[in-house]
Design a protein around this motif. Sequence first.
Motif, PDB file in Angstrom:
ATOM      1  N   LEU B  11      -3.152  12.319 -17.822  1.00  0.00           N
ATOM      2  CA  LEU B  11      -3.438  12.529 -19.236  1.00  0.00           C
ATOM      3  C   LEU B  11      -4.943  12.462 -19.436  1.00  0.00           C
ATOM      4  O   LEU B  11      -5.619  11.594 -18.863  1.00  0.00           O
ATOM      5  CB  LEU B  11      -2.738  11.454 -20.067  1.00  0.00           C
ATOM      6  CG  LEU B  11      -2.772  11.563 -21.585  1.00  0.00           C
ATOM      7  CD1 LEU B  11      -2.149  12.874 -22.046  1.00  0.00           C
ATOM      8  CD2 LEU B  11      -2.027  10.379 -22.198  1.00  0.00           C
ATOM      9  N   ARG B  13      -8.003  12.298 -22.401  1.00  0.00           N
ATOM     10  CA  ARG B  13      -8.241  11.971 -23.799  1.00  0.00           C
ATOM     11  C   ARG B  13      -9.636  12.387 -24.223  1.00  0.00           C
ATOM     12  O   ARG B  13     -10.603  12.184 -23.470  1.00  0.00           O
ATOM     13  CB  ARG B  13      -8.088  10.465 -24.023  1.00  0.00           C
ATOM     14  CG  ARG B  13      -7.940  10.077 -25.494  1.00  0.00           C
ATOM     15  CD  ARG B  13      -8.083   8.575 -25.701  1.00  0.00           C
ATOM     16  NE  ARG B  13      -9.483   8.194 -25.876  1.00  0.00           N
ATOM     17  CZ  ARG B  13      -9.873   6.994 -26.284  1.00  0.00           C
ATOM     18  NH1 ARG B  13      -8.971   6.051 -26.527  1.00  0.00           N
ATOM     19  NH2 ARG B  13     -11.161   6.712 -26.423  1.00  0.00           N
ATOM     20  N   LYS B  14      -9.723  12.972 -25.404  1.00  0.00           N
ATOM     21  CA  LYS B  14     -11.027  13.305 -25.966  1.00  0.00           C
ATOM     22  C   LYS B  14     -11.523  12.119 -26.781  1.00  0.00           C
ATOM     23  O   LYS B  14     -10.743  11.278 -27.216  1.00  0.00           O
ATOM     24  CB  LYS B  14     -10.914  14.539 -26.868  1.00  0.00           C
ATOM     25  CG  LYS B  14     -10.536  15.813 -26.143  1.00  0.00           C
ATOM     26  CD  LYS B  14     -10.438  16.971 -27.128  1.00  0.00           C
ATOM     27  CE  LYS B  14      -9.997  18.237 -26.422  1.00  0.00           C
ATOM     28  NZ  LYS B  14      -9.840  19.363 -27.381  1.00  0.00           N
ATOM     29  N   GLN B  17      -9.744  10.270 -30.033  1.00  0.00           N
ATOM     30  CA  GLN B  17      -8.340  10.708 -30.070  1.00  0.00           C
ATOM     31  C   GLN B  17      -7.416   9.564 -29.666  1.00  0.00           C
ATOM     32  O   GLN B  17      -7.748   8.773 -28.787  1.00  0.00           O
ATOM     33  CB  GLN B  17      -8.186  11.872 -29.082  1.00  0.00           C
ATOM     34  CG  GLN B  17      -6.851  12.544 -29.065  1.00  0.00           C
ATOM     35  CD  GLN B  17      -6.817  13.647 -28.015  1.00  0.00           C
ATOM     36  OE1 GLN B  17      -7.302  13.492 -26.904  1.00  0.00           O
ATOM     37  NE2 GLN B  17      -6.215  14.769 -28.367  1.00  0.00           N
ATOM     38  N   ASN B  18      -6.268   9.491 -30.326  1.00  0.00           N
ATOM     39  CA  ASN B  18      -5.206   8.588 -29.884  1.00  0.00           C
ATOM     40  C   ASN B  18      -4.283   9.355 -28.943  1.00  0.00           C
ATOM     41  O   ASN B  18      -4.001  10.538 -29.183  1.00  0.00           O
ATOM     42  CB  ASN B  18      -4.374   8.091 -31.064  1.00  0.00           C
ATOM     43  CG  ASN B  18      -5.152   7.191 -32.007  1.00  0.00           C
ATOM     44  OD1 ASN B  18      -6.293   6.821 -31.723  1.00  0.00           O
ATOM     45  ND2 ASN B  18      -4.544   6.848 -33.116  1.00  0.00           N
ATOM     46  N   VAL B  19      -3.800   8.681 -27.904  1.00  0.00           N
ATOM     47  CA  VAL B  19      -2.826   9.307 -27.010  1.00  0.00           C
ATOM     48  C   VAL B  19      -1.681   8.336 -26.777  1.00  0.00           C
ATOM     49  O   VAL B  19      -1.884   7.121 -26.779  1.00  0.00           O
ATOM     50  CB  VAL B  19      -3.448   9.721 -25.659  1.00  0.00           C
ATOM     51  CG1 VAL B  19      -4.419  10.869 -25.851  1.00  0.00           C
ATOM     52  CG2 VAL B  19      -4.109   8.553 -24.972  1.00  0.00           C
ATOM     53  N   THR B  77       0.512   3.443 -27.141  1.00  0.00           N
ATOM     54  CA  THR B  77      -0.528   4.299 -27.707  1.00  0.00           C
ATOM     55  C   THR B  77      -1.893   3.702 -27.392  1.00  0.00           C
ATOM     56  O   THR B  77      -2.140   2.519 -27.657  1.00  0.00           O
ATOM     57  CB  THR B  77      -0.363   4.447 -29.231  1.00  0.00           C
ATOM     58  OG1 THR B  77       0.873   5.119 -29.493  1.00  0.00           O
ATOM     59  CG2 THR B  77      -1.500   5.269 -29.829  1.00  0.00           C
ATOM     60  N   THR B  79      -5.480   3.821 -28.497  1.00  0.00           N
ATOM     61  CA  THR B  79      -6.176   4.285 -29.693  1.00  0.00           C
ATOM     62  C   THR B  79      -7.648   4.552 -29.405  1.00  0.00           C
ATOM     63  O   THR B  79      -8.180   4.167 -28.351  1.00  0.00           O
ATOM     64  CB  THR B  79      -6.052   3.258 -30.821  1.00  0.00           C
ATOM     65  OG1 THR B  79      -6.907   2.142 -30.529  1.00  0.00           O
ATOM     66  CG2 THR B  79      -4.612   2.776 -30.983  1.00  0.00           C
ATOM     67  N   SER B  80      -8.316   5.159 -30.377  1.00  0.00           N
ATOM     68  CA  SER B  80      -9.742   5.457 -30.232  1.00  0.00           C
ATOM     69  C   SER B  80     -10.572   4.174 -30.191  1.00  0.00           C
ATOM     70  O   SER B  80     -11.733   4.189 -29.777  1.00  0.00           O
ATOM     71  CB  SER B  80     -10.211   6.346 -31.380  1.00  0.00           C
ATOM     72  OG  SER B  80      -9.929   5.730 -32.620  1.00  0.00           O
ATOM     73  N   LEU B 110      -4.867   7.931 -16.851  1.00  0.00           N
ATOM     74  CA  LEU B 110      -5.556   8.398 -18.056  1.00  0.00           C
ATOM     75  C   LEU B 110      -7.047   8.528 -17.773  1.00  0.00           C
ATOM     76  O   LEU B 110      -7.661   7.610 -17.210  1.00  0.00           O
ATOM     77  CB  LEU B 110      -5.320   7.411 -19.198  1.00  0.00           C
ATOM     78  CG  LEU B 110      -6.033   7.673 -20.519  1.00  0.00           C
ATOM     79  CD1 LEU B 110      -5.603   8.999 -21.123  1.00  0.00           C
ATOM     80  CD2 LEU B 110      -5.774   6.538 -21.501  1.00  0.00           C
ATOM     81  N   ILE B 112     -10.954  10.194 -19.405  1.00  0.00           N
ATOM     82  CA  ILE B 112     -11.690  10.664 -20.586  1.00  0.00           C
ATOM     83  C   ILE B 112     -12.290  12.028 -20.302  1.00  0.00           C
ATOM     84  O   ILE B 112     -12.870  12.241 -19.227  1.00  0.00           O
ATOM     85  CB  ILE B 112     -12.829   9.686 -20.931  1.00  0.00           C
ATOM     86  CG1 ILE B 112     -12.246   8.358 -21.356  1.00  0.00           C
ATOM     87  CG2 ILE B 112     -13.707  10.241 -22.026  1.00  0.00           C
ATOM     88  CD1 ILE B 112     -11.547   8.415 -22.682  1.00  0.00           C
TER      89      ILE B 112
END
Lengths: 109, 113
Positions: B11, B13-14, B17-19, B77, B79-80, B110, B112
């Motif tokens: 995964l 993540r930007k 962003q939440n993932v 989740t 979170t940012s 995960l 970034i």
Amino acid sequence: GQNIDQPTEMTATEGAIVQINCTYQTSGFNGLFWYQQHAGEAPTFLSYNVLDGLEEKGRFSSFLSRSKGYSYLLLKELQMKDSASYLCAVSGSNYQLIWGAGTKLIIKP
Amino acid sequence: DGGITQSPKYLFRKEGQNVTLSCEQNLNHDAMYWYRQDPGQGLRLIYYSQIVNDFQKGDIAEGYSVSREKKESFPLTVTSAQKNPTAFYLCASKIEGATEPQHFGDGTRLSIL
């Protein structure tokens, strides 16, 4: 504080025996677990000790001394597939696991 | 076959962003756990749940959230607010009993973007 210590890395030869040590200082003790983890994969359960002494399971054995805060995992007749990280985890007073950083075992032919 | 399924395997993540990482088990286990694993460190507990509709913070819960609406599912989740989320995330479950081991899913890595 709570602390679990394992050697960072060990090297052994195929067919030989290796002993991976784990020492712990925790508030409360409800057993000690050993897991095997191949790179990039999930840990898999190997053994559980709660009483002093040796538990044998095929090529793998695990020993516990509660008075010394010490355990070891003994691997016999090493095979190349035994190359992995070995994680020691102690179940503390609240039954949550406290994990060591793991010992990376490298097997050479 | 009974087991624990984590998805996705990888995964990205930007910023900001939440993932959400999925964890499903069909082992009928009551307790479920989320861990974070960083290179050279032991597994660190993020959240755990011992029963449906109840969960507790672990050692590093800041920047993460969970829910346990069903026995089989325990999504995490990121979170940012979690400023350093790059890690290997592992979900585990176990049946009741102090001597019972935790069983793990295959993990989600995960990163970034």
